[in-house]
Design an enzyme around this catalytic site. Structure first.
Site, short mmCIF file in Angstrom:
data_model
loop_
_atom_site.label_atom_id
_atom_site.label_comp_id
_atom_site.label_asym_id
_atom_site.label_seq_id
_atom_site.Cartn_x
_atom_site.Cartn_y
_atom_site.Cartn_z
N HIS A 37 0.84 -1.21 0.00
CA HIS A 37 0.00 0.00 0.00
C HIS A 37 0.87 1.25 0.00
O HIS A 37 0.56 2.24 -0.66
CB HIS A 37 -0.88 0.05 1.25
N GLN A 148 -1.15 -4.35 -8.81
CA GLN A 148 -1.30 -5.41 -9.82
C GLN A 148 -1.49 -6.77 -9.17
O GLN A 148 -1.82 -7.73 -9.84
CB GLN A 148 -0.07 -5.45 -10.73
N ARG A 187 -3.78 -10.33 4.34
CA ARG A 187 -4.19 -11.66 4.83
C ARG A 187 -3.00 -12.53 5.21
O ARG A 187 -3.20 -13.57 5.85
CB ARG A 187 -5.07 -12.36 3.79
#
Ligand code: PAF
Length: 284
Positions: A37, A148, A187
């Site tokens: 991020h 991506q 995750r």
């Protein structure tokens, strides 16, 4: 860096920036920010003058048996990271700011949303497209950054802008990986130490696909089979799909072409991970 939870707060701040002729960049996220991020925020800061990061765990993109409730929420840390990465405003609304009690409209994505992730997660991309369209309407950015790593999501967001005429430049940013190749994902935090080691198999299968394509000895069907064999070599890994597709429509390829994308989804223990690699045919 400013922060806000209401639509008027973020719109007022953007209004001031726009009236100073600033180019607005947007990085939509669900929080639990990691280096992937941060690379999007840093890129947004290079491509625009006023960077709005949105942090919202969007309920409509989670299926009933998925991890909406347990999805990591780390707002305080996220705000610090956003500031360091160069964000100007973080919009972190509550559910009721975004969704009315009885919403009557949502987006429904076509075929592109039905294969691969869409097949495993029905309705997921309708939820993603709806929230991204809402965030685009709220922020009205000139440019928006997406990773991506979520290759199908990126393709759908480009289609969203094209088909609904959002005048927004969509920039796809490279996947950031750990040293051993594991793609960064919020995750990954769910993985046990043993699963974390096994999870590198997704990257290994993608690299194998690239090598086999470039060696030019096996058909794409045989290469898909080899990817699956690598994935199941780890005891706690259960593949959902391992495929090679066209980068534009994500249809499975039977014949090689100049640019291809290998896509993988697999469960590692209870954690579902995805990864992909663009592959270029170098031999004729
Ligand atoms: O990629 C994500 O984090 C989410 O799908 C997005 C684009 C922020 C929409 O909720």
């Amino acid at each position: 860096m400013q922060t806000g939870t209401t639509i008027s707060e973020v719109r007022n701040a953007i209004g001031l920036a726009r009236s100073a002729a600033k180019k607005i960049g947007c990085v939509p996220t669900m929080g639990a920010l990691h280096a992937g991020h941060l690379s999007l925020i840093e890129k947004a800061a290079r491509h625009s003058d006023f960077v709005v990061v949105t942090i919202f765990v969007n309920p409509t993109q989670f299926g009933p048996d998925e991890d909406y409730d347990s999805y990591p929420r780390t707002l305080e840390n996220d705000l610090q990271l956003c500031e360091r990465a160069g964000a100007n405003f973080v919009f972190h609304p509550q559910n009721e700011t975004i969704y009315s009690d009885n919403p009557q409209l949502k987006l429904c994505v076509g075929e592109l949303a039905r294969r691969w992730e869409g097949d495993s997660r029905p309705g997921h991309f309708d939820g993603v497209a709806t929230i991204v369209a809402k965030l685009f309407n709220i922020v009205q950015p000139n440019v928006a950054m997406f990773g991506q790593k979520d290759y199908q999501q990126l393709a759908i967001i480009k289609a969203l802008c094209r088909d609904l005429n959002f005048p927004i430049e969509i920039v796809g940013c490279p996947t950031i990986r750990e040293e051993d190749g594991l793609a960064l994902s919020s995750r990954n935090a769910y993985l046990s130490p043993s699963e974390r080691k096994q999870a590198t198999v997704l990257y290994r299968a993608l690299c194998l696909a690239e090598k086999l394509i470039q060696d030019d000895q096996l058909s794409l069907k045989q290469i898909r089979q080899k990817m699956l064999e690598v994935l199941v070599s780890e005891p706690d890994v259960v593949p959902e799909y391992a495929t090679i597709v066209d980068p534009d429509d994500l249809q499975m390829l039977e014949q090689r072409q100049q640019k291809m994308v290998a896509l993988i989804a697999a469960k590692v223990g209870e954690t579902r991970l995805i990864d992909n690699r663009e592959i270029f045919q170098t031999t004729s």
